[in-house]
Design an enzyme around this catalytic site. Structure first.
Site, PDB file in Angstrom:
ATOM      1  N   HIS A   1       0.834  -1.202   0.000  1.00 54.38           N
ATOM      2  CA  HIS A   1       0.000   0.000   0.000  1.00 54.38           C
ATOM      3  C   HIS A   1       0.875   1.262   0.000  1.00 54.38           C
ATOM      4  CE1 HIS A   1      -3.738   2.234   1.157  1.00 54.38           C
ATOM      5  NE2 HIS A   1      -2.848   3.063   1.685  1.00 54.38           N
ATOM      6  N   GLU A   2       1.796   1.325   0.947  1.00 53.72           N
ATOM      7  CA  GLU A   2       2.643   2.525   1.031  1.00 53.72           C
ATOM      8  C   GLU A   2       3.534   2.636  -0.197  1.00 53.72           C
ATOM      9  OE1 GLU A   2       1.799   4.695   3.165  1.00 53.72           O
ATOM     10  OE2 GLU A   2       0.524   3.318   4.304  1.00 53.72           O
TER      11      GLU A   2
ATOM     12  N   HIS B   1       1.755   4.617  -2.796  1.00 50.46           N
ATOM     13  CA  HIS B   1       1.852   6.066  -2.543  1.00 50.46           C
ATOM     14  C   HIS B   1       3.231   6.589  -2.969  1.00 50.46           C
ATOM     15  CE1 HIS B   1      -1.903   6.739  -0.407  1.00 50.46           C
ATOM     16  NE2 HIS B   1      -1.652   5.822   0.489  1.00 50.46           N
TER      17      HIS B   1
ATOM     18  N   GLU C   1      -4.795   7.678  -2.938  1.00 52.82           N
ATOM     19  CA  GLU C   1      -5.275   6.381  -2.457  1.00 52.82           C
ATOM     20  C   GLU C   1      -5.525   5.423  -3.631  1.00 52.82           C
ATOM     21  OE1 GLU C   1      -4.917   5.968   0.605  1.00 52.82           O
ATOM     22  OE2 GLU C   1      -6.055   4.182   1.138  1.00 52.82           O
TER      23      GLU C   1
END
Ligand code: ZN
Length: 500
Positions: free
Chosen positions: A264-265, A268, A294
């Site tokens: 997830h990170e 980003h 997101e």
């Protein structure tokens, strides 16, 4: 020196102040000893005040006016015209809020977080109620300062998702609600049982870390321009295109925790590392909105990280790293386990299908309070009744209900919907990318992601904050933001896993 150059010099200095504050924030959450907290708050407040004061100064306003003549003939999507457009919007918005209100919100929310922490620990909403009431009042004042046409919520939403409107969200959420509530019910009624017990075993933390780094590198995260550390809550922060950092946390007893938060990170971080170098040290360096941000994290975490193709390459590798824990589970069993759908009380632990119902509930409550249709006193009951309607569960206490998220105590109202927007945009982008470059899907199975990353670089990352999020999504996918792609993706996935 042109007026535009003078403006850019000033804006560059403001970016430096903000980056310095971000570094202090990163340090605070990773390496700072506990004793440093009080001094760090002062340091951060000073840097934030300086950057805010410099930005809203009459000098910046004057330079914006003077530079306008020099850039009037430039193309809409040129760096310079975009810089003028976005900076003017930021400037007008920042000037509308009186410093006294900014200070009052900062004071109340810093108290709010403390009270919320206690109130959550004791599961006592009554403790939190007075300060929460005050926070909602202040946010209403803020919205009136920021101004809005149709709905008071628009003004708050616009801070996180520029250009997005409450009515557009209501339509998107209505579509989601209509399809997701029955989808969740069909999973509950399915006779196929998905067993995720294999994921709840002991997994050596160092090996988890190493595997995460292996995937990060494969995805294209450049460790010469970034690094990963540990923190209580995983996050991504950026000080320049060449220094974008992520954090993760490791749970020895549950494999998905570190794995998916790392992916997830990474999503980003890939976004921030992909912003065009020409936008460095300008207000355009960074993501277009929280929703677009997101969409990048969700794309890598879910559309890639929870896909069959990805695991065709990585499952044998994972099995070789954790032979004891994973020798008895089949590929199909593992794939189903990481995609388990189960209504639960806590948003951050929710699966892909139920997640947006948690967001819908928060969005509706926020709108009702701002409309003065719901009183903060009645929040716990309203929360529980919506949980029953959407997810078929009632929280046994407020800690697992209305008190679970930090956002409201921090004054982040209008923020939750960006999580769902991110989910919707992620599938719409992925659909467009694989339509244009079908080879992306075969490459996944070979642990190869460069074509997907390049597509995202071209259509999303490089533009930074040049475009409004809806504009960016439409330019990249050829259609306005809709729930269709997302609903199709979820319905097919659930049918495949649960035989519904
Ligand atoms: Zn995120």
């Amino acid at each position: 020196m042109t007026q535009l150059d003078r403006l850019k010099t000033r804006l560059g200095e403001i970016c430096d102040l903000r980056a310095a504050a971000a570094i202090l924030g990163w340090d605070q959450q990773t390496y700072m000893p506990p004793g440093g907290g009080a001094a760090r708050s002062e340091q951060l407040a000073t840097l934030q005040r300086l950057s805010h004061e410099t930005f809203i100064s009459p000098e910046v306003g004057e330079l914006l006016e003077l530079a306008a003549a020099e850039t009037a003939d430039l193309a809409y999507d040129s760096d310079e015209a975009s810089l003028m457009r976005v900076t003017r919007r930021d400037y007008q918005k920042a000037r509308k809020v009186p410093p006294s209100l900014v200070a009052e919100i900062a004071r109340t929310t810093s108290q709010g977080i403390e009270v919320w922490t206690n109130s959550k620990a004791q599961s006592d909403f009554a403790l939190f109620r007075p300060v929460l009431k005050r926070i909602f009042q202040l946010e209403q004042d803020l919205a009136r300062c920021l101004e809005f046409d149709e709905h008071i919520y628009d003004a708050l939403l616009d801070q996180y998702e520029p250009g997005m409107k409450t009515n557009v969200l209501k339509a998107l959420f209505a579509d989601l609600r209509q399809h997701l509530v029955p989808l969740v019910q069909s999973v509950s009624q399915s006779r196929r049982h998905v067993d995720d017990s294999a994921l709840h075993q002991l997994y050596d933390p160092q090996k988890q870390w190493d595997f995460g780094v292996e995937v990060l590198k494969r995805f294209g995260y450049d460790l010469k321009r970034g690094r990963q550390d540990k923190s209580a809550h995983p996050f991504t922060t950026s000080f320049s295109v060449n220094d974008v950092r992520i954090t993760t946390r490791i749970d020895e007893g549950f494999l998905p925790s570190a794995l998916f938060s790392t992916l997830h990170e990474c999503g980003h971080a890939l976004y921030e590392q992909g912003v065009s170098h020409s936008l460095e040290r300008t207000p355009l360096g960074g993501g277009a909105s929280l929703g677009i941000h997101e969409s990048q994290s969700r794309l890598w975490e879910n559309l890639i990280g929870r896909s069959r193709g990805f695991w065709q390459f990585f499952f044998p590798r994972l099995q070789s790293i954790f032979p004891q824990a994973l020798s008895k589970i089949s590929f199909e069993g593992f794939y189903r386990a990481i995609n388990l759908v189960q209504p639960s009380l806590i948003r951050v632990e929710a699966d892909e299908v139920t997640y947006n119902l948690h967001v819908l509930l928060r969005f509706e409550l926020e709108v009702e309070i701002l409309d003065n249709r719901l009183n903060v006193d009645d929040l716990p009951e309203a929360w529980n009744s919506k949980m029953k309607t959407y997810l078929g569960m009632i929280p046994p206490d407020d800690t697992q209900g209305v008190l679970q998220d930090v956002h409201w105590s921090n004054g982040l109202i209008g923020y939750f919907p960006t999580y769902t927007l991110g989910n919707l945009i992620s599938t719409q982008l992925f659909e467009a990318a694989t339509r244009e470059c079908p080879a992306i899907l075969q490459q996944l199975e070979q642990g190869e992601f460069s074509e997907l990353l390049n597509w995202l670089r071209r259509h999303v990352h490089q533009h930074g904050r040049k475009f409004l999020p809806t504009e960016l999504a439409e330019r990249a996918t050829g259609k306005p933001l809709q729930a269709d792609a997302y609903l199709k993706y979820l319905t097919e996935k659930v049918a495949d896993i649960y035989g519904t």
